[in-house]
Design a protein around this motif. Structure first.
Motif, PDB file in Angstrom:
ATOM      1  N   LEU A 124      -0.463   5.099  -5.031  1.00 34.49           N
ATOM      2  CA  LEU A 124      -1.704   4.601  -4.419  1.00 34.49           C
ATOM      3  C   LEU A 124      -2.776   4.361  -5.471  1.00 34.49           C
ATOM      4  CD1 LEU A 124      -1.731   6.858  -1.239  1.00 34.49           C
ATOM      5  CD2 LEU A 124      -1.747   4.365  -1.217  1.00 34.49           C
ATOM      6  N   ALA A 125      -2.876   5.282  -6.444  1.00 34.24           N
ATOM      7  CA  ALA A 125      -3.863   5.112  -7.511  1.00 34.24           C
ATOM      8  C   ALA A 125      -3.600   3.832  -8.298  1.00 34.24           C
ATOM      9  CB  ALA A 125      -3.834   6.329  -8.437  1.00 34.24           C
ATOM     10  N   ARG A 126      -2.332   3.524  -8.551  1.00 39.52           N
ATOM     11  CA  ARG A 126      -1.970   2.299  -9.265  1.00 39.52           C
ATOM     12  C   ARG A 126      -2.419   1.066  -8.486  1.00 39.52           C
ATOM     13  NH1 ARG A 126       4.220   1.910 -10.585  1.00 39.52           N
ATOM     14  NH2 ARG A 126       4.313   1.840  -8.308  1.00 39.52           N
ATOM     15  N   ALA A 127      -2.251   1.104  -7.159  1.00 36.56           N
ATOM     16  CA  ALA A 127      -2.642  -0.033  -6.332  1.00 36.56           C
ATOM     17  C   ALA A 127      -4.158  -0.200  -6.293  1.00 36.56           C
ATOM     18  CB  ALA A 127      -2.090   0.148  -4.921  1.00 36.56           C
ATOM     19  N   PHE A 128      -4.896   0.907  -6.163  1.00 37.49           N
ATOM     20  CA  PHE A 128      -6.360   0.824  -6.058  1.00 37.49           C
ATOM     21  C   PHE A 128      -7.010   0.538  -7.406  1.00 37.49           C
ATOM     22  CE2 PHE A 128      -5.672   2.638  -1.929  1.00 37.49           C
ATOM     23  CZ  PHE A 128      -6.765   2.207  -1.174  1.00 37.49           C
ATOM     24  N   ALA A 129      -6.330   0.866  -8.512  1.00 36.21           N
ATOM     25  CA  ALA A 129      -6.892   0.595  -9.838  1.00 36.21           C
ATOM     26  C   ALA A 129      -7.126  -0.897 -10.056  1.00 36.21           C
ATOM     27  CB  ALA A 129      -5.961   1.140 -10.920  1.00 36.21           C
ATOM     28  N   LEU A 130      -6.359  -1.720  -9.359  1.00 38.77           N
ATOM     29  CA  LEU A 130      -6.490  -3.169  -9.490  1.00 38.77           C
ATOM     30  C   LEU A 130      -7.718  -3.717  -8.772  1.00 38.77           C
ATOM     31  CD1 LEU A 130      -2.729  -4.085  -8.927  1.00 38.77           C
ATOM     32  CD2 LEU A 130      -3.997  -4.228 -11.085  1.00 38.77           C
ATOM     33  N   LYS A 131      -8.388  -2.833  -8.008  1.00 39.75           N
ATOM     34  CA  LYS A 131      -9.549  -3.239  -7.206  1.00 39.75           C
ATOM     35  C   LYS A 131      -9.232  -4.472  -6.352  1.00 39.75           C
ATOM     36  CE  LYS A 131     -13.144  -1.218 -10.124  1.00 39.75           C
ATOM     37  NZ  LYS A 131     -12.228  -0.283 -10.782  1.00 39.75           N
ATOM     38  N   PRO A 132      -8.217  -4.344  -5.510  1.00 36.07           N
ATOM     39  CA  PRO A 132      -7.801  -5.489  -4.692  1.00 36.07           C
ATOM     40  C   PRO A 132      -8.795  -5.769  -3.566  1.00 36.07           C
ATOM     41  CG  PRO A 132      -6.619  -3.534  -4.000  1.00 36.07           C
ATOM     42  CD  PRO A 132      -7.421  -3.136  -5.217  1.00 36.07           C
ATOM     43  N   GLU A 133      -8.777  -6.991  -3.100  1.00 31.78           N
ATOM     44  CA  GLU A 133      -9.546  -7.329  -1.893  1.00 31.78           C
ATOM     45  C   GLU A 133      -8.755  -6.952  -0.641  1.00 31.78           C
ATOM     46  OE1 GLU A 133     -11.925 -11.099  -2.019  1.00 31.78           O
ATOM     47  OE2 GLU A 133     -10.547 -11.539  -3.674  1.00 31.78           O
ATOM     48  N   LEU A 134      -7.422  -6.905  -0.766  1.00 32.78           N
ATOM     49  CA  LEU A 134      -6.541  -6.569   0.355  1.00 32.78           C
ATOM     50  C   LEU A 134      -5.439  -5.657  -0.152  1.00 32.78           C
ATOM     51  CD1 LEU A 134      -5.392  -7.036   3.270  1.00 32.78           C
ATOM     52  CD2 LEU A 134      -4.195  -9.034   2.350  1.00 32.78           C
ATOM     53  N   ILE A 135      -5.186  -4.579   0.579  1.00 34.40           N
ATOM     54  CA  ILE A 135      -4.090  -3.683   0.216  1.00 34.40           C
ATOM     55  C   ILE A 135      -3.133  -3.558   1.391  1.00 34.40           C
ATOM     56  CG2 ILE A 135      -5.316  -1.563   0.921  1.00 34.40           C
ATOM     57  CD1 ILE A 135      -3.984  -0.319  -1.694  1.00 34.40           C
ATOM     58  N   LEU A 136      -1.839  -3.654   1.088  1.00 37.81           N
ATOM     59  CA  LEU A 136      -0.788  -3.561   2.101  1.00 37.81           C
ATOM     60  C   LEU A 136       0.028  -2.303   1.823  1.00 37.81           C
ATOM     61  CD1 LEU A 136       0.472  -7.265   1.901  1.00 37.81           C
ATOM     62  CD2 LEU A 136      -1.310  -6.357   3.367  1.00 37.81           C
ATOM     63  N   MET A 137       0.221  -1.473   2.835  1.00 42.26           N
ATOM     64  CA  MET A 137       0.946  -0.213   2.654  1.00 42.26           C
ATOM     65  C   MET A 137       2.054  -0.092   3.687  1.00 42.26           C
ATOM     66  SD  MET A 137      -2.116   2.502   1.996  1.00 42.26           S
ATOM     67  CE  MET A 137      -3.723   1.903   1.559  1.00 42.26           C
ATOM     68  N   ASP A 138       3.238   0.242   3.182  1.00 45.03           N
ATOM     69  CA  ASP A 138       4.411   0.377   4.043  1.00 45.03           C
ATOM     70  C   ASP A 138       4.776   1.859   4.166  1.00 45.03           C
ATOM     71  OD1 ASP A 138       6.608  -0.086   5.579  1.00 45.03           O
ATOM     72  OD2 ASP A 138       7.781  -1.085   4.028  1.00 45.03           O
ATOM     73  N   GLU A 139       4.458   2.451   5.323  1.00 46.50           N
ATOM     74  CA  GLU A 139       4.784   3.864   5.586  1.00 46.50           C
ATOM     75  C   GLU A 139       4.312   4.754   4.434  1.00 46.50           C
ATOM     76  OE1 GLU A 139       5.791   4.615   8.421  1.00 46.50           O
ATOM     77  OE2 GLU A 139       6.991   3.016   9.261  1.00 46.50           O
ATOM     78  N   ALA A 140       3.022   4.743   4.191  1.00 46.96           N
ATOM     79  CA  ALA A 140       2.459   5.442   3.036  1.00 46.96           C
ATOM     80  C   ALA A 140       2.642   6.962   3.102  1.00 46.96           C
ATOM     81  CB  ALA A 140       0.963   5.124   2.907  1.00 46.96           C
ATOM     82  N   PHE A 141       2.855   7.514   4.311  1.00 52.88           N
ATOM     83  CA  PHE A 141       2.933   8.967   4.445  1.00 52.88           C
ATOM     84  C   PHE A 141       4.339   9.440   4.788  1.00 52.88           C
ATOM     85  CE2 PHE A 141      -1.110   7.283   6.021  1.00 52.88           C
ATOM     86  CZ  PHE A 141      -1.941   7.742   5.005  1.00 52.88           C
ATOM     87  N   ASN A 142       5.301   8.553   4.614  1.00 52.12           N
ATOM     88  CA  ASN A 142       6.682   8.875   4.968  1.00 52.12           C
ATOM     89  C   ASN A 142       7.233  10.007   4.101  1.00 52.12           C
ATOM     90  OD1 ASN A 142       9.027   8.412   6.485  1.00 52.12           O
ATOM     91  ND2 ASN A 142       9.905   7.129   4.891  1.00 52.12           N
ATOM     92  N   SER A 143       7.975  10.923   4.713  1.00 46.70           N
ATOM     93  CA  SER A 143       8.713  11.997   4.017  1.00 46.70           C
ATOM     94  C   SER A 143       7.819  13.038   3.337  1.00 46.70           C
ATOM     95  CB  SER A 143       9.668  11.402   2.964  1.00 46.70           C
ATOM     96  OG  SER A 143      10.553  10.482   3.554  1.00 46.70           O
ATOM     97  N   LEU A 144       6.576  13.162   3.761  1.00 46.95           N
ATOM     98  CA  LEU A 144       5.690  14.181   3.190  1.00 46.95           C
ATOM     99  C   LEU A 144       5.604  15.388   4.122  1.00 46.95           C
ATOM    100  CD1 LEU A 144       2.703  11.979   1.925  1.00 46.95           C
ATOM    101  CD2 LEU A 144       4.624  12.868   0.588  1.00 46.95           C
ATOM    102  N   ASP A 145       5.476  16.569   3.543  1.00 47.63           N
ATOM    103  CA  ASP A 145       5.306  17.756   4.376  1.00 47.63           C
ATOM    104  C   ASP A 145       3.910  17.720   5.005  1.00 47.63           C
ATOM    105  OD1 ASP A 145       3.329  19.439   2.672  1.00 47.63           O
ATOM    106  OD2 ASP A 145       4.892  18.867   1.263  1.00 47.63           O
ATOM    107  N   PRO A 146       3.702  18.402   6.149  1.00 44.54           N
ATOM    108  CA  PRO A 146       2.431  18.296   6.884  1.00 44.54           C
ATOM    109  C   PRO A 146       1.171  18.530   6.068  1.00 44.54           C
ATOM    110  CG  PRO A 146       4.070  19.376   8.252  1.00 44.54           C
ATOM    111  CD  PRO A 146       4.700  19.199   6.897  1.00 44.54           C
TER     112      PRO A 146
END
Length: 360
Positions: free
Chosen positions: A146-168
């Motif tokens: 996520l940090a890599r994606a936001f470092a680009l300072k995008p105008e639009l960000i697309l995320m595919d199941e960003a919280f998949n397989s994480l413990d609660p």
């Protein structure tokens, strides 16, 4: 203004149509969740909107301009970041992973350092900068991605199941941070999600997908409280869907016959219409005795058929002459001494009943 729009989009694989999207608009500064069962086409739609998968037909507009050739696709891609289900990190340090896209864009060392430091701080991983990506936990790897994606300072960000397989606990922390970052940066976001809690917490708008199509779009409140089909109602957690027939309409207050009982609801229907009565479990009150001096119009005696613990509350299945599902907190359950087979009173407001037309 719409950041991204899709019109008459068709994507085929192996000769079969996997996406058929008539229209989808993503408003600038808003967070849209794509939800639906596995195989509904959420990931395929994300890849297509990101310019990583070419559609067979249809149009994509970015900030009002058509994306129709390599030049316009390249221009859009410079303003868009994509976060995949798997972090896909290189075998190098966290810092170099986050800086990767910035180096591709030939930014100066000073600008790269500033953007990487800011993005690492966003996600609370500044201390990991010199760590090897191979040594990261699943949650840490997600944060780096996520940090890599936001470092680009995008105008639009697309995320595919960003919280998949994480413990609660990891999932909760990451959701809190992402929510805060999106609110702070005002970046437009499209999130493919499958969890209701994630959708309710993060999204302002929702599009529900089934079989490669969008079956309903609207604000999060509209989708969860006013579903327009039995599938959508069930998918967003409407536990009770009852078949009924309108018996009377008194200035918008309906009397609906359900299994020989009368449920009062609000809506624009006429006598004789067949309808579905939809009730969310959190809108139903369970008590030992019939409420006194109340304006609630729907009160029924019920028998508890089943009690299932779900996290910090109980899911209770009841028989009121018709089936009903309610949620009750653990303290309330203990205070009421509720158990399977016990008799209780259930109540809900007329405005809590969402009505949908039902074919005869």
């Amino acid at each position: 203004m719409n950041m991204l729009s899709v019109q008459n989009l068709i994507v085929k694989r192996g000769g079969a149509t996997v996406l058929d999207i008539r229209e989808l608009n993503v408003e600038q500064g808003r967070i849209l969740a794509l939800i639906g069962p596995n195989g509904a086409g959420k990931s395929t739609l994300l890849l297509t909107m990101a310019g990583l998968l070419k559609p067979g037909q249809g149009k994509i507009f970015f900030k009002g301009r058509p994306v129709e050739d390599n030049a316009s696709r390249f221009e859009m891609r410079r303003s868009v970041s994509v976060v995949f289900q798997e972090p896909l990190l290189l075998n190098t340090t966290v810092y170099k992973n986050v800086a990767l896209g910035l180096k591709f864009r030939h930014l100066t060392s000073r600008n790269i350092e500033k953007s990487v430091a800011e993005s690492l701080e966003y996600f609370g991983i500044s201390s990991l900068a010199k760590r090897s990506a191979k040594t990261l936990s699943g949650g840490e790897a997600k944060r780096v991605s996520l940090a890599r994606a936001f470092a680009l300072k995008p105008e639009l960000i697309l995320m595919d199941e960003a919280f998949n397989s994480l413990d609660p606990p990891t999932r909760e922390g990451l959701m809190d941070d992402l929510q805060s970052i999106l609110e702070k940066t005002k970046i437009t976001a499209i999130l493919a999600l499958h969890d209701r809690e994630e959708t309710l917490r993060l999204a302002q708008d929702v599009s529900v997908m089934l079989g490669g199509k969008i079956v309903q779009s609207g604000t999060t409140a509209q989708i969860f409280n006013e579903p327009d089909s039995e599938f959508v109602a069930s998918f967003v957690g409407t536990e009770t869907i009852l078949e009924g027939t309108v018996q009377s309409d008194k200035a918008g207050l309906l009397e609906i016959s359900v299994a020989g009982k009368i449920i009062e609801a609000t809506g624009d229907y006429v006598k004789g219409q067949n309808v579905y009565c939809c009730l969310r479990p959190e809108n139903i009150t369970v008590s030992k005795d019939k409420p006194a001096n109340t304006s609630i119009r729907n009160i029924f005696e019920a028998k508890i058929l089943k009690i299932i613990r779900q996290g910090y509350f109980y899911k209770i299945t009841l028989d009121c002459g018709f089936p009903l599902v309610a949620y009750i907190t653990m303290p309330s359950c203990e205070d009421l001494g509720i158990c399977e087979g016990a008799s209780v009173s259930v109540s809900f407001k007329a405005t809590a009943v969402h009505i949908m037309r039902r074919e005869s």
